[in-house]
Design a protein around this motif. Sequence first.
Motif, PDB file in Angstrom:
ATOM      1  N   VAL A 134       0.846  -1.204   0.000  1.00  0.00           N
ATOM      2  CA  VAL A 134       0.000   0.000   0.000  1.00  0.00           C
ATOM      3  C   VAL A 134       0.879   1.250   0.000  1.00  0.00           C
ATOM      4  CG1 VAL A 134      -1.602   1.362   1.405  1.00  0.00           C
ATOM      5  CG2 VAL A 134      -2.022  -1.071   1.048  1.00  0.00           C
ATOM      6  N   PHE A 135       1.914   1.271   0.853  1.00  0.00           N
ATOM      7  CA  PHE A 135       2.835   2.414   0.890  1.00  0.00           C
ATOM      8  C   PHE A 135       3.499   2.612  -0.469  1.00  0.00           C
ATOM      9  CE2 PHE A 135       3.091   2.284   5.621  1.00  0.00           C
ATOM     10  CZ  PHE A 135       2.903   3.634   5.840  1.00  0.00           C
ATOM     11  N   LEU A 172       4.165   5.544  -5.536  1.00  0.00           N
ATOM     12  CA  LEU A 172       4.274   5.511  -7.004  1.00  0.00           C
ATOM     13  C   LEU A 172       3.158   6.310  -7.659  1.00  0.00           C
ATOM     14  CD1 LEU A 172       5.328   1.814  -7.710  1.00  0.00           C
ATOM     15  CD2 LEU A 172       6.706   3.872  -7.959  1.00  0.00           C
ATOM     16  N   PHE A 173       1.951   6.187  -7.130  1.00  0.00           N
ATOM     17  CA  PHE A 173       0.823   6.948  -7.678  1.00  0.00           C
ATOM     18  C   PHE A 173       1.069   8.451  -7.531  1.00  0.00           C
ATOM     19  CE2 PHE A 173      -3.328   9.022  -7.228  1.00  0.00           C
ATOM     20  CZ  PHE A 173      -3.897   8.669  -8.443  1.00  0.00           C
ATOM     21  N   VAL A 193      10.984  16.119  -4.629  1.00  0.00           N
ATOM     22  CA  VAL A 193      10.024  15.014  -4.562  1.00  0.00           C
ATOM     23  C   VAL A 193       9.645  14.694  -3.120  1.00  0.00           C
ATOM     24  CG1 VAL A 193       9.627  12.618  -5.324  1.00  0.00           C
ATOM     25  CG2 VAL A 193      11.055  14.114  -6.681  1.00  0.00           C
ATOM     26  N   GLY A 194      10.412  15.199  -2.159  1.00  0.00           N
ATOM     27  CA  GLY A 194      10.189  14.870  -0.753  1.00  0.00           C
ATOM     28  C   GLY A 194       8.806  15.221  -0.256  1.00  0.00           C
ATOM     29  N   SER A 221       3.738  13.349   1.866  1.00  0.00           N
ATOM     30  CA  SER A 221       2.272  13.376   1.883  1.00  0.00           C
ATOM     31  C   SER A 221       1.704  12.006   1.513  1.00  0.00           C
ATOM     32  CB  SER A 221       1.739  14.464   0.941  1.00  0.00           C
ATOM     33  OG  SER A 221       2.097  14.189  -0.385  1.00  0.00           O
ATOM     34  N   ALA A 222       2.342  11.307   0.576  1.00  0.00           N
ATOM     35  CA  ALA A 222       1.895   9.952   0.222  1.00  0.00           C
ATOM     36  C   ALA A 222       2.112   8.994   1.386  1.00  0.00           C
ATOM     37  CB  ALA A 222       2.635   9.457  -1.013  1.00  0.00           C
ATOM     38  N   ALA A 223       3.216   9.153   2.112  1.00  0.00           N
ATOM     39  CA  ALA A 223       3.477   8.299   3.277  1.00  0.00           C
ATOM     40  C   ALA A 223       2.444   8.557   4.368  1.00  0.00           C
ATOM     41  CB  ALA A 223       4.885   8.548   3.807  1.00  0.00           C
ATOM     42  N   PHE A 224       2.072   9.827   4.562  1.00  0.00           N
ATOM     43  CA  PHE A 224       1.048  10.154   5.552  1.00  0.00           C
ATOM     44  C   PHE A 224      -0.295   9.541   5.152  1.00  0.00           C
ATOM     45  CE2 PHE A 224      -2.374  12.967   7.059  1.00  0.00           C
ATOM     46  CZ  PHE A 224      -2.181  12.825   8.432  1.00  0.00           C
TER      47      PHE A 224
END
Length: 198
Positions: free
Chosen positions: A91-92, A97-98, A159-160, A165-168
Amino acid sequence: MTANAETVGSPISLEESLPAGVGGAMDGVKPPMSKVEEFKQALEPYQQKYGHYLTKLRPPQEFFRFSKPNGDIKSRLEANLSYFQINYAAVFLGAMLFAIVTTPSCLIVISVLALVWVAFLKKNDDPQWKVNLGGIELGKTQRWMALSAVSALVFLSFVGKVLFSAAFFGGCLVVAHGVMHPVPDELVSNEQAQPVGP
């Protein structure tokens, strides 16, 4: 005619050198015949080392089962976080990637970094290439480390924000799934099978 027959039929001694173009180790490993085979051969050690993790990936019909928690939020979270850890890693990875693919600036930065690395790796193999930094000549390894550090800084700078935000978002999904998914049947049956001791 007899001289040719003698040379053709004579055994090759180990002291004689091999003809030009013939060589290599006789280790029983087939050399790669194409770039695809070379790529597969390069990935094989990683597949052997980390491939067993993919066997822990739970099927979707088991992963996407939900029920309302009945005061057992803590036990659900503890059980699901360990049981579905490979699914959560997927999922992460999928969320990151998305996020990268849907953000054009991320794609541009990654493409530029990839081109810089391709050019650098070609140039770094050249033994005549000399790089002086403040009067200090950098060797092959130092140049590689310097570009790695610069690439990491550029990558995290551009990209960070998207990755964090994707990790959150992925973390929120994991916690929501851990709370809403019932304790897996396999874990419930294991607990019931274990005798209660002092």
